[in-house]
Design an enzyme around this catalytic site. Structure first.
Site, PDB file in Angstrom:
ATOM      1  N   ASP A  67      -0.132  -6.556  -1.460  1.00 48.49           N
ATOM      2  CA  ASP A  67       1.215  -6.324  -0.961  1.00 48.49           C
ATOM      3  C   ASP A  67       1.490  -5.532   0.314  1.00 48.49           C
ATOM      4  O   ASP A  67       0.652  -4.875   0.708  1.00 48.49           O
ATOM      5  CB  ASP A  67       1.934  -5.515  -2.270  1.00 48.49           C
ATOM      6  CG  ASP A  67       1.008  -4.413  -2.931  1.00 48.49           C
ATOM      7  OD1 ASP A  67       0.353  -4.002  -2.148  1.00 48.49           O
ATOM      8  OD2 ASP A  67       1.258  -4.075  -3.853  1.00 48.49           O
ATOM      9  N   ASN A 136       3.626   2.274 -14.953  1.00 52.12           N
ATOM     10  CA  ASN A 136       4.306   1.281 -15.775  1.00 52.12           C
ATOM     11  C   ASN A 136       3.844   0.000 -16.038  1.00 52.12           C
ATOM     12  O   ASN A 136       4.403  -0.948 -16.425  1.00 52.12           O
ATOM     13  CB  ASN A 136       5.720   1.117 -14.884  1.00 52.12           C
ATOM     14  CG  ASN A 136       5.714   0.392 -13.701  1.00 52.12           C
ATOM     15  OD1 ASN A 136       4.600   0.118 -13.234  1.00 52.12           O
ATOM     16  ND2 ASN A 136       6.663   0.170 -12.892  1.00 52.12           N
ATOM     17  N   HIS A 138       2.545  -2.128 -13.729  1.00 51.50           N
ATOM     18  CA  HIS A 138       2.691  -2.952 -12.627  1.00 51.50           C
ATOM     19  C   HIS A 138       1.320  -3.383 -12.273  1.00 51.50           C
ATOM     20  O   HIS A 138       0.436  -2.890 -12.232  1.00 51.50           O
ATOM     21  CB  HIS A 138       3.431  -2.621 -11.568  1.00 51.50           C
ATOM     22  CG  HIS A 138       3.193  -1.663 -10.712  1.00 51.50           C
ATOM     23  ND1 HIS A 138       3.994  -1.020 -10.002  1.00 51.50           N
ATOM     24  CD2 HIS A 138       1.923  -1.150 -10.405  1.00 51.50           C
ATOM     25  CE1 HIS A 138       3.718   0.031  -9.399  1.00 51.50           C
ATOM     26  NE2 HIS A 138       2.418   0.048  -9.480  1.00 51.50           N
ATOM     27  N   GLU A 143       6.655  -5.635 -11.237  1.00 54.55           N
ATOM     28  CA  GLU A 143       7.269  -4.476 -11.822  1.00 54.55           C
ATOM     29  C   GLU A 143       7.467  -5.129 -13.454  1.00 54.55           C
ATOM     30  O   GLU A 143       7.705  -6.506 -13.432  1.00 54.55           O
ATOM     31  CB  GLU A 143       8.652  -4.087 -11.222  1.00 54.55           C
ATOM     32  CG  GLU A 143       8.202  -3.383  -9.966  1.00 54.55           C
ATOM     33  CD  GLU A 143       7.705  -2.068  -9.772  1.00 54.55           C
ATOM     34  OE1 GLU A 143       6.810  -1.826 -10.702  1.00 54.55           O
ATOM     35  OE2 GLU A 143       8.298  -1.160  -9.303  1.00 54.55           O
TER      36      GLU A 143
HETATM   37  P1  PGA Z   1      -2.408   4.235  -7.617  1.00 57.61           P
HETATM   38  O1  PGA Z   1      -1.374   3.422  -7.673  1.00 57.61           O
HETATM   39  O2  PGA Z   1      -3.626   4.150  -7.391  1.00 57.61           O
HETATM   40  O3  PGA Z   1      -1.997   5.219  -6.419  1.00 57.61           O
HETATM   41  O4  PGA Z   1      -2.293   5.284  -8.972  1.00 57.61           O
HETATM   42  C1  PGA Z   1      -1.929   2.147  -8.228  1.00 57.61           C
HETATM   43  C2  PGA Z   1      -0.815   1.189  -8.490  1.00 57.61           C
HETATM   44  O5  PGA Z   1       0.489   1.503  -8.226  1.00 57.61           O
HETATM   45  O6  PGA Z   1      -0.912  -0.122  -8.395  1.00 57.61           O
END
Ligand code: PGA
Length: 267
Positions: A67, A136, A138, A143
């Protein structure tokens, strides 16, 4: 799902690096899907160390990132283009023309998403997709309540994710609202997915991904339908799991060739 629980984030990075290295060493032209965020940083450090030690070379690899934010130039301090250069690409021998990251600055955002899918297909798909997981649930920037069959597209971040990611920006207002992300359908076509999750903040999402019903409320739970997913999680992120003994039992009883601990094994 294959569940590997390790004590610390460093232990998780060590085993995750062995899994990535297996593909890099054993495939002629490995195609690796990459993730950003805090979680894979130690994994990338470990891969750079393996490259410096002459254990792996990326010269025949192709990478596709999950992404990118819409509207952030590659030079922006929080763009995922910059993150990848500063945390991996600048330190390994991957050819620049084998690196693919969604173009959040494209004039035609819709076309760039369609082209991204076509590029993945032209490379015969992704061998190993590295994934983080949001608090959450994702994966990529897919999302909650989105389609579980989505393809690479423009998505709108939830306020929860904007809040989570505001630590990287001056404030939440500065976090872009729009992103391009591989869809869940795109991710599900990778031949092997490896999800990394570390820390207490991820415990609920990890529980939902592995042990609860598949639901768009927790997008990562779609991976229960994936042909081959390995979850590499630390003890904090695993703290709410109910079947830890079973996961340890399965790992302990793996046949030699199923183990990732020896680089030449684990096909
Ligand atoms: P993080 O993000 O490794 O910074 O916790 C993971 C994500 O949001 O996919």
């Amino acid at each position: 799902m294959e569940i590997i629980i390790r004590k610390t984030i460093k232990d998780c990075a060590d085993i995750a690096a062995k899994i990535v290295a297996k593909y890099i060493r054993e495939k002629n032209n490995p195609v690796i899907g990459l993730a950003t965020g805090t979680t894979p940083l130690k994994l990338y450090k470990q891969l750079i160390a393996m490259y410096n030690a002459g254990i792996i070379s990326f010269k025949n690899s192709t990478t596709f990132n999950l992404d990118e934010y819409v509207g952030l130039a590659p030079s922006h301090s929080q763009s995922y283009h910059r993150y990848m250069n500063e945390n991996l690409f600048n330190f390994i021998d991957i050819p620049k023309d084998r690196i693919f990251i969604p173009d959040g600055m494209a004039e035609d955002l819709r076309q760039t998403c369609i082209d991204y899918e076509a590029k993945i297909k032209a490379c015969k798909g992704i061998d190993l997709q590295i994934l983080g997981i949001g608090s959450n649930g994702h994966i990529g920037f897919n999302e909650p309540m989105g389609s579980l069959s989505s393809r690479t597209w423009i998505k709108i971040l939830t306020q929860n994710t904007i809040q989570d990611n505001s630590r990287f920006f001056d404030n939440a207002e500065k976090v872009p609202r729009h992103v391009i992300t591989m869809g869940i359908g795109t991710i599900m076509e990778a031949r092997h997915c490896m999800v990394l999750a570390c820390g207490w903040k991820k415990a609920k999402a990890v529980k939902a991904m592995i042990e609860e019903a598949v639901t768009a409320k927790w997008p990562a739970s779609a991976l229960q339908f994936h042909q081959r997913t390995t979850a590499v999680i630390d003890e904090a992120a695993a703290s709410l799991l109910s079947h830890k003994e079973q996961y340890a039992w399965v790992e302990k009883n793996q046949l030699d060739w199923q183990s990732y601990e020896t680089p030449s094994k684990g096909k």
